[in-house]
Design an enzyme around this catalytic site. Structure first.
Site, mmCIF file in Angstrom:
data_model
loop_
_atom_site.group_PDB
_atom_site.id
_atom_site.type_symbol
_atom_site.label_atom_id
_atom_site.label_comp_id
_atom_site.label_asym_id
_atom_site.label_seq_id
_atom_site.Cartn_x
_atom_site.Cartn_y
_atom_site.Cartn_z
ATOM 1 N N THR A 32 0.828 -1.207 0.000
ATOM 2 C CA THR A 32 0.000 0.000 0.000
ATOM 3 C C THR A 32 0.862 1.257 0.000
ATOM 4 O O THR A 32 1.983 1.252 0.533
ATOM 5 C CB THR A 32 -0.896 0.000 1.262
ATOM 6 N N TYR A 37 -1.511 -0.061 10.332
ATOM 7 C CA TYR A 37 -1.816 -0.744 9.066
ATOM 8 C C TYR A 37 -0.615 -0.660 8.120
ATOM 9 O O TYR A 37 -0.125 -1.678 7.616
ATOM 10 C CB TYR A 37 -3.064 -0.119 8.420
#
Ligand SMILES: NC(=O)c1ccc[n+]([C@@H]2O[C@H](COP(=O)([O-])OP(=O)(O)OC[C@H]3O[C@@H](n4cnc5c(N)ncnc54)[C@H](O)[C@@H]3O)[C@@H](O)[C@H]2O)c1
Ligand SMILES: O=c1ccn([C@@H]2O[C@H](COP(=O)(O)OP(=O)(O)O[C@H]3O[C@H](CO)[C@H](O)[C@H](O)[C@H]3O)[C@@H](O)[C@H]2O)c(=O)[nH]1
Length: 341
Positions: A125, A149
């Site tokens: 990501t 995350y």
């Protein structure tokens, strides 16, 4: 289950019942590439998996299940999507995120090494870059995640680098920017219960499924005061995965590649585009900033084109929001059908 491996090689797709994984399973099926998926259906849907792909319901953190599936299906490569993806939730429950993203990935990498699998495509990501100093962001920019995350994903990247050096496990790490839209053929789309992503939330507001879209911050240092993101159509992203797999199957080396178009759109532009494709008004309120949102995230997009020969086919914000809206309408009809049944 039989104990003999089947002769044809399959790619193991973890999280194939989810939003992006299901698009990739359809892209693989369209390309005639056999696959098998493991999904615990925590956020995924059984019906998102193409009928031709075996779905093994279970947890990717289970070494015994991985052993069984890899042996049974003659797996030669892995695409790893399974994980937890909600940034604010990762701040509240960091250990759950490290367990489901980092620890489960460790278990999966271990299984690859145990079975001599040397090819893995990983869903990373843009969150690994944190709040970057400069845009567009290229793959050599410093990584400095600002939430658990992003950190959980960066740790997996590190494990892949080290396992590559020690065990010859080659990987393509794909760092997605903002993934949106749905399969143009309407076969799958984003159906996860907790919608937090802008385009899905805006579509839901337009369809009256929520009172309004809250625009998170209008005082950013951007031309219209709202945050800028690089939105990529999920079907173009799915194609990038197929190309990454083919690259590894040809014996290609490990790569880290951004997945974005290299062009940003602001929150206000997204809303305007949705209004223009639908002819309707998106109910919206102007709210305060959301914690942890960098003003601009735009990808430097050259490397993936050079290294994989990726050519996007759906590179337009109109097409992204149109496909997202028609998917949301389809989900609405599905719900209405269920409620009426
Ligand atoms: N959606 C985005 O914008 C985005 C952006 C960057 C990266 N990613 C990454 O892409 C991947 C897929 O994201 P998505 O948007 O499709 O999310 P999703 O929640 O729709 O899909 C995840 C899938 O994995 C399954 N799963 C979760 N934990 C599992 C486990 N332990 N064992 C087996 N199955 C498990 C879920 O049931 C679901 O089907 C994730 O790794 C995510 O971090 C997504
Ligand atoms: O209801 C909403 C939802 C979002 N936004 C704004 O819209 C933009 C996009 O937000 P998303 O939640 O859709 O996506 P993020 O940029 O926060 O994050 C997503 O893209 C990142 C990379 O750019 C990571 O990949 C991350 O995993 C993924 O969730 C942000 O400026 C956000 O503040 C709103 O104004 N209102």
């Amino acid at each position: 289950m039989t104990s003999e491996p089947v002769p044809s090689s399959r790619v193991l797709v973890t999280g194939g019942a989810g939003y992006i994984g299901s698009h990739v399973l359809h892209a693989l099926a369209d390309a005639g590439i056999p696959a098998v998926t493991i999904d615990n259906l925590s956020t995924g849907r059984r019906q998102a998996v193409p009928a031709s792909v075996p779905l093994v319901e279970g947890d990717v953190g289970s070494p015994a299940l991985l052993d069984e599936v890899i042996r049974e299906h003659g797996v030669d490569a892995v695409m790893h999507f399974a994980g937890s993806i909600v940034v604010p939730e990762s701040v509240e429950k960091p250990l759950a995120y490290y367990r489901n993203n980092t620890v489960s990935s460790l278990t999966l990498l271990d299984a690859c090494v145990r079975h001599g699998i040397d090819k893995l495509v990983f869903s990373s990501t843009a969150a690994v870059y944190g709040a970057p100093e400069r845009v567009p962001i290229d793959e050599d920019a410093p990584t400095a995640p600002i939430n658990p995350y992003g950190a959980s994903k960066l740790m997996t990247e590190q494990m892949l680098r080290d396992a590559g050096a020690a065990h010859g496990l080659r990987s393509v790490i794909l760092r997605y920017f903002n993934v949106a839209g749905a399969d143009p053929a309407g076969r799958t789309g984003q159906a996860t219960p907790v919608a937090t992503h802008l385009i899905k939330v805006a579509c839901q507001a337009l369809l009256g499924q929520r009172p309004a879209l809250s625009v998170f911050g209008t005082d950013y240092p951007t031309p219209d005061g709202t945050c800028i993101r690089d939105y990529i159509h999920v079907s173009d992203l799915a194609d990038a995965h197929v190309l990454a797999l083919l690259h590894l199957r040809r014996g290609g080396d490990s790569l880290i590649l951004n997945c974005g178009y290299g062009r940003g759109a602001s929150v206000r532009e997204v809303v305007r585009t949705l209004e223009s494709v639908s002819g309707e008004t998106v109910p919206a309120t102007l709210g305060p900033r959301r914690a942890g949102d960098p003003p601009q995230l735009v990808s430097a997009a050259a490397r993936i084109r050079e290294r994989l020969g990726w050519v996007p086919k759906h590179d337009s914000l109109e097409e992204i929001v149109r496909s997202a809206l028609s998917w949301e309408r389809r989900l609405d009809q599905e719900r209405a059908g269920r409620d009426g049944a």
